[in-house]
Motif scaffolding. Sequence first.
Motif, PDB file in Angstrom:
ATOM      1  N   HIS A   1       0.837  -1.313   0.009  1.00 48.33           N
ATOM      2  CA  HIS A   1       0.056  -0.030   0.168  1.00 48.33           C
ATOM      3  C   HIS A   1       0.825   1.207  -0.207  1.00 48.33           C
ATOM      4  O   HIS A   1       1.914   1.062   0.240  1.00 48.33           O
ATOM      5  N   TYR A   2       0.279   2.302  -0.410  1.00 46.19           N
ATOM      6  CA  TYR A   2       0.947   3.623  -0.144  1.00 46.19           C
ATOM      7  C   TYR A   2       0.734   4.251   1.107  1.00 46.19           C
ATOM      8  O   TYR A   2      -0.411   4.543   1.590  1.00 46.19           O
ATOM      9  N   ARG A   3       1.891   4.235   1.821  1.00 50.57           N
ATOM     10  CA  ARG A   3       1.662   4.689   3.345  1.00 50.57           C
ATOM     11  C   ARG A   3       1.849   6.143   3.430  1.00 50.57           C
ATOM     12  O   ARG A   3       2.857   6.700   2.965  1.00 50.57           O
TER      13      ARG A   3
ATOM     14  N   ALA B   1      -6.313  10.714  -9.297  1.00 55.14           N
ATOM     15  CA  ALA B   1      -7.446  10.632 -10.310  1.00 55.14           C
ATOM     16  C   ALA B   1      -8.721   9.882  -9.504  1.00 55.14           C
ATOM     17  O   ALA B   1      -9.871  10.472  -9.871  1.00 55.14           O
ATOM     18  N   PRO B   2      -8.562   8.840  -8.636  1.00 56.27           N
ATOM     19  CA  PRO B   2      -9.689   8.309  -7.875  1.00 56.27           C
ATOM     20  C   PRO B   2     -10.209   9.268  -6.704  1.00 56.27           C
ATOM     21  O   PRO B   2     -10.805   8.539  -5.891  1.00 56.27           O
ATOM     22  N   LEU B   3      -9.587  10.349  -6.502  1.00 57.55           N
ATOM     23  CA  LEU B   3     -10.087  11.296  -5.512  1.00 57.55           C
ATOM     24  C   LEU B   3      -9.911  10.709  -3.795  1.00 57.55           C
ATOM     25  O   LEU B   3     -10.727  10.911  -3.189  1.00 57.55           O
ATOM     26  N   VAL B   4      -8.751  10.229  -3.851  1.00 55.04           N
ATOM     27  CA  VAL B   4      -8.292   9.705  -2.418  1.00 55.04           C
ATOM     28  C   VAL B   4      -7.808  11.107  -1.752  1.00 55.04           C
ATOM     29  O   VAL B   4      -6.741  11.672  -2.182  1.00 55.04           O
ATOM     30  N   PRO B   5      -8.351  11.190  -0.443  1.00 51.60           N
ATOM     31  CA  PRO B   5      -7.814  12.356   0.130  1.00 51.60           C
ATOM     32  C   PRO B   5      -6.396  12.016   0.676  1.00 51.60           C
ATOM     33  O   PRO B   5      -6.299  11.285   1.681  1.00 51.60           O
TER      34      PRO B   5
ATOM     35  N   CYS C   1      -1.666   3.929  -8.581  1.00 52.77           N
ATOM     36  CA  CYS C   1      -0.990   4.459  -9.683  1.00 52.77           C
ATOM     37  C   CYS C   1       0.462   5.034  -9.616  1.00 52.77           C
ATOM     38  O   CYS C   1       1.171   5.292 -10.619  1.00 52.77           O
ATOM     39  N   GLY C   2       0.953   5.506  -8.378  1.00 56.28           N
ATOM     40  CA  GLY C   2       2.180   5.869  -8.094  1.00 56.28           C
ATOM     41  C   GLY C   2       2.383   7.356  -8.135  1.00 56.28           C
ATOM     42  O   GLY C   2       3.408   7.690  -7.873  1.00 56.28           O
ATOM     43  N   ARG C   3       1.358   8.032  -8.518  1.00 57.43           N
ATOM     44  CA  ARG C   3       1.634   9.500  -8.820  1.00 57.43           C
ATOM     45  C   ARG C   3       1.990  10.458  -7.481  1.00 57.43           C
ATOM     46  O   ARG C   3       2.609  11.293  -7.670  1.00 57.43           O
TER      47      ARG C   3
HETATM   48  S1  SF4 Z   1      -2.272   9.182  -6.544  1.00 54.75           S
HETATM   49 FE1  SF4 Z   1      -2.411   7.250  -7.245  1.00 54.75          FE
HETATM   50  S2  SF4 Z   1      -1.021   6.077  -5.576  1.00 54.75           S
HETATM   51 FE2  SF4 Z   1      -1.512   8.070  -4.849  1.00 54.75          FE
HETATM   52  S3  SF4 Z   1      -3.384   7.581  -3.508  1.00 54.75           S
HETATM   53 FE3  SF4 Z   1      -4.119   8.521  -5.462  1.00 54.75          FE
HETATM   54  S4  SF4 Z   1      -4.532   6.478  -6.482  1.00 54.75           S
HETATM   55 FE4  SF4 Z   1      -3.466   6.043  -4.805  1.00 54.75          FE
END
Ligand code: SF4
Length: 466
Positions: free
Chosen positions: A189-191, A216-220, A233-235
């Motif tokens: 996971h991305y911590r 892109a999937p709007l994760v805070p 996505c690693g961005r």
């Molecule tokens: S930018 Fe990509 S890797 Fe970072 S939280 Fe959003 S979906 Fe996850």
Amino acid sequence: MSRINLAHRSLLARTGDWIRRHDRPIRRLQWLVIVLYAVLVIVPVLLPLPDDTAHLWSNLTLAAQFVFWGIWWPFVLLSMVLLGRVWCGVLCPEGTLSEIASKYGRGRAIPHWMRWRGWPFMAFALTTVYGQMVSLYQYPKAVMLVLGGSTVAAIAVGLVYGREKRVWCKYLCPVNGVFSLLARLSPLHYRVNEDAWRASYTHGEHGHRVIPVNCAPLVPLRGMQGGADCHMCGRCSGHREAITLSARSASDEVVRLGEAKANPWDSALILYGLCGIAIGAFHWSASPWFIALKQTAAGWLIDHNIMWPLDTQAPWFLLTHYAAQNDVFSWLDGAMIVSYILATALVYGTALWLLLAGAARTLGRWRIARFHHLVQALIPVAGCGVFLGLSATTLSLLRAEHLWLGWAPYVRWSMLAGANLWSAWLAWGISGRHSVSAVRRGSAMLWVTAALLVVDSAWWLMFYLW
Ligand code: SF4
């Protein structure tokens, strides 16, 4: 990012950074997947349906069927558990197209109705049932309608809502809920390191420019805990020197974060979706009970001179209609399939609900959050069931090619046994967060074991008894 920090980053963290830096090759890869996907969806519709002499390696329709349902879907599910939602963020053609569309679209705000938390369950349930009515796994036109229709909808949503976002994926994709559940089991996971994030403001004051991230999937990003919503996505890797691709225990998200994240729609998706509707969809075509019930219903209709339900004139996009293949559903067939799937969901879902409610009550005073937390322990066994159900298509296509499949039952039962143990392990961990009493935890495990046996009974029926 400073050189010192870069040198100390783990191999995994550097892998995340590498993915972030290589967005161009990833974009090329995404286009390659889009082209492959388009060929597999569109070209078989233009070809005649395969006859009995056709082979996987010489007939594109059979090959596409094998790739979609035999390899693609089962292994996308598996990849969720092993790698998190890398498929969504890096490879999925619908996600890519939806995001590109939203770059040039109208950029409207996301409407309230789209944020309804029941969509993942409803979209999964409706797609699964409809897929059975039109024989999605067998016929190219049905694939074109369901997968192609979903892709068109993803692009349309992208064109209207969000700016360079994946609004479709986050709210309406029919498999978003399932992927979100399975990704909670991933060891990757991305911590987010909150201290590093806070410190980055101080660095900012000293002239370090923080480049904003388009998630892109709007994760805070700052509050991200766990991988359920992250598309990997690693961005954001390395963002503010606070986000890193990291390893974790495969039980962490369910056991530690599960109670705070628990919600009734996730429980509905696990109990009535994956362990109910999906099982019904895999079962009906193998079930002797289905045939007996259908014959009884047909006999009753004939005795009462009600003949229209036996009519087979429904169009192919409503019910399977391929006369040349001798595969035509009557209205009665359609009604029986839908009823059988819903009845299976009701029986399995409710039995599991009751057993897990018993486990939750054993751990202490009734609390609905504890129940929803415990339900998440079934994710491994529920996900494994869908993998096994889909792989039945893989195996039947390989069997038609006369390949030796003597190994398959051993692999199948081993996977199911592993998933059972994994679910039991999660349930034990969850019970430990709700009670310190070994007696209570042991008693709760008896209820959980009964629930696991109920799920197993579905696969025992399908792969052994029938
Ligand atoms: S930018 Fe990509 S890797 Fe970072 S939280 Fe959003 S979906 Fe996850």
